[in-house]
Scaffold this active site. Structure first.
Site, PDB file in Angstrom:
ATOM      1  N   GLY A   1       0.782  -1.382   0.117  1.00 26.88           N
ATOM      2  CA  GLY A   1       0.040  -0.056   0.042  1.00 26.88           C
ATOM      3  C   GLY A   1       1.005   1.412   0.090  1.00 26.88           C
ATOM      4  N   GLY A   2       0.295   2.411   0.649  1.00 25.97           N
ATOM      5  CA  GLY A   2       0.946   3.698   0.507  1.00 25.97           C
ATOM      6  C   GLY A   2       2.350   3.517   1.389  1.00 25.97           C
TER       7      GLY A   2
ATOM      8  N   GLY B   1      26.387  12.557 -28.138  1.00 29.39           N
ATOM      9  CA  GLY B   1      25.716  13.580 -27.125  1.00 29.39           C
ATOM     10  C   GLY B   1      26.384  12.641 -25.723  1.00 29.39           C
ATOM     11  N   ALA B   2      26.546  11.364 -25.755  1.00 28.92           N
ATOM     12  CA  ALA B   2      26.808  10.705 -24.769  1.00 28.92           C
ATOM     13  C   ALA B   2      28.254  11.122 -24.369  1.00 28.92           C
ATOM     14  CB  ALA B   2      27.080   9.257 -24.889  1.00 28.92           C
TER      15      ALA B   2
END
Ligand code: HXC
Length: 511
Positions: free
Chosen positions: A171-172, A406-407
């Site tokens: 759950g939370g 870009g790397a």
């Protein structure tokens, strides 16, 4: 009551508190392959250092017959103690008391130690083993969770927070660990999910076991929610002790210095032979890391997730360093969504806690494909770029082989603030690899002989570190054998680095 009677009462209450949910439930806990909340603390902390707080706290609920069942401490063991002589705050959920469920009262115990930890500037370790919100308490329990979440957030980047998941976490309740810096899970005995198998079956008609859905392997290899996996609880607790040894107490302190006999200027000839002649052949980047860190001790984080990038801690000259390294042995070390997110989060942890970054770069570029583009590689790759650029800790890069496209920029290049950039003589720094480049520039040439000639020329021109060195983007070209000595020299040079980014409320990292 005379003093002896008063002492006796005190002793009896202590014994009652330490029995938690009672003998039978303790036995059940053990038969499920789990330790008790107190045994866990015993193993985690330095001997006799743990001081328990709020031992006699009890809940105040009355509904569903719970009013008659009050257990001293209300199911959580909280307090402070030491790991390697350093102050640590800890909470440990006791599954034998109402399934370790979180009540208003025991949430307050956690809140108290979190507040103290923040004031004293010391890490918080949470040992989670809980059925979630105490059902009988309703919103009071939910409020308790939110109070903890809030403190997790305001403590983030100020004091280290570590979560061990040693039982259920559903759950939370998963969101407190999720905000902490590291999550460790034990194999076969722990699980985390927002909604369990039964709910999933009803809503999506999928059949899945607890283990498949949220076990240690799932979160360490598939979801990336967890960072570490242990075979059993004893190993888990000793892994946390080791993790703590690499990190400072808070964002104002440095990491502790650990003495080593390993010489800072150690030369290792075997490093010269790790990178294959053929630059398309893989090698294991961890072979390099292991050979350059103090005493060959490298503490890897998220070793089962996005294995095309390796992150973790080591020491160099006695001081902690955060390593970020492309892994040519897995997907050729390409950058993809998962690798970018994994590395970005690690870089941000190191920067928040004054741990210098050492980047080993061998990256052919970003992974092409619709899956990556539709999945948002632009946004996720930008996270890594952002994380490196905003980091103000000492930042050192060594290009071991490929630094393409870009790397090259993203992997802690000079241009985004690296303080010292090395390259091996085998480094290849260019916009793209030879085949791709020649195909684009000479698409009309079909003669294989001629193409080969052009490819060789491109290789000669670009597949080396000298173009970058000519313009000062690489500060020094080094032999592999002297890597340790050279990186330690650079770390010492950057030791007193004092750089601050412009004042702002906070940046807007592309989430
Ligand atoms: C009160 C609880 C409890 C809970 C377990 N117990 N969970 N009591 N509140 N949430 C009690 C049981 O009644 C039982 O009491 C004892 O703990 C042990 O539980 P068992 O079911 O016997 O153990 P086991 O078979 O090992 O199963 C463990 C379990 C199961 C899988 C965790 O107990 C379970 O499903 N519990 C409910 C989980 C849940 O849905 N919680 C709410 C999640 S939502 P006795 O007296 O028999 O020993 C949530 C919201 C948080 O947490 C939101 C934050 C934002």
């Amino acid at each position: 009551m005379n003093i002896q009677d008063k002492f006796k009462k005190f002793e009896d209450l202590n014994i009652a508190a330490e029995m938690g949910g009672g003998k039978d439930r303790i036995e059940k806990q053990k038969s499920n392959g789990r330790l008790t909340a107190r045994e866990r603390i015993e193993i985690l902390m330095d001997k006799d250092s743990f001081v328990e707080m709020d031992k006699f706290v009890v809940h105040k609920s009355v509904d569903f017959g719970i009013g008659e069942q009050k257990i001293l401490g209300d199911g959580f063991v909280t307090g402070y103690g030491k790991i390697d002589g350093r102050l640590i705050f800890v909470f440990s959920q006791d599954f034998t008391v109402f399934g370790g469920s979180l009540s208003r009262t025991n949430a307050n115990k956690i809140v108290k130690i979190m507040d103290l930890a923040l004031k004293m500037g010391a890490p918080v370790i949470g040992l989670n083993d809980s059925g979630g919100a105490r059902i009988q308490e309703g919103v009071e329990s939910l409020a308790g969770y939110a109070d903890i979440f809030y403190r997790n957030v305001i403590s983030s980047g100020v004091i280290p927070q570590i979560s061990a998941i040693l039982g259920p976490c559903a759950g939370g309740a998963v969101y407190s660990p999720a905000i902490t810096d590291f999550i460790l899970m034990t194999k076969d005995t722990s699980y985390m999910f927002v909604t369990g198998p039964e709910v999933i079956k009803t809503v999506t008609h999928e059949d899945v076991t607890k283990e498949e859905l949220g076990g240690a392997l799932t979160h360490n290899s598939k979801s990336g929610v967890a960072h570490l996996m242990a075979e059993n609880e004893e190993q888990a607790l000793s892994m946390i002790r080791e993790l703590v040894s690499f990190i400072p107490q808070n964002n104002k302190e440095e990491t502790p210095l650990r003495y080593t006999n390993d010489p800072s200027d150690r030369i290792d000839e075997s490093l010269d032979r790790i990178i294959p002649e053929d630059s398309n052949k893989p090698y294991d980047i961890k072979d390099i890391i292991n050979k350059i860190v103090d005493d060959e001790i490298f503490y890897e984080i998220q070793s089962f997730y996005a294995q095309n990038i390796v992150v973790g801690f080591g020491r160099m000259g006695g001081k902690s360093v955060g390593f970020v390294a492309n892994q040519p042995a897995y997907l050729a070390g390409v950058l993809d969504i998962n690798a970018s997110i994994k590395a970005a989060r690690f870089v941000r942890f190191c920067d928040a806690f004054n741990i210098p970054l050492v980047v080993l770069e061998d990256v052919p570029g970003f992974l092409p494909g619709t899956a990556q583009e539709f999945g948002g590689i632009i946004k996720h790759g930008a996270k890594l770029l952002y994380a490196f650029a905003e980091a103000t800790v000492p930042k050192i890069t060594l290009i071991t082989r490929k630094a393409y496209g870009g790397a090259y920029d993203v992997m802690n290049s000079k241009h985004i603030g690296a303080d010292y950039n090395f390259a091996y003589p085998m480094a290849e720094i260019a916009v793209m690899g030879v085949e791709g480049a020649v195909k684009i520039l000479y698409k009309n040439i079909t003669d294989t002989e001629e193409l080969k000639k052009i490819q060789d020329e491109y290789k000669d021109k670009f597949a080396n570190p000298y173009k970058a060195a000519e313009v000062g983007y690489i500060d020094e070209i080094i032999y592999p054998r002297e890597t340790r000595k050279k990186i330690i020299q650079a770390l010492l040079m950057t030791k007193n680095k004092n750089q601050k980014n412009l004042s702002r409320k906070h940046g807007n990292i592309p989430l």
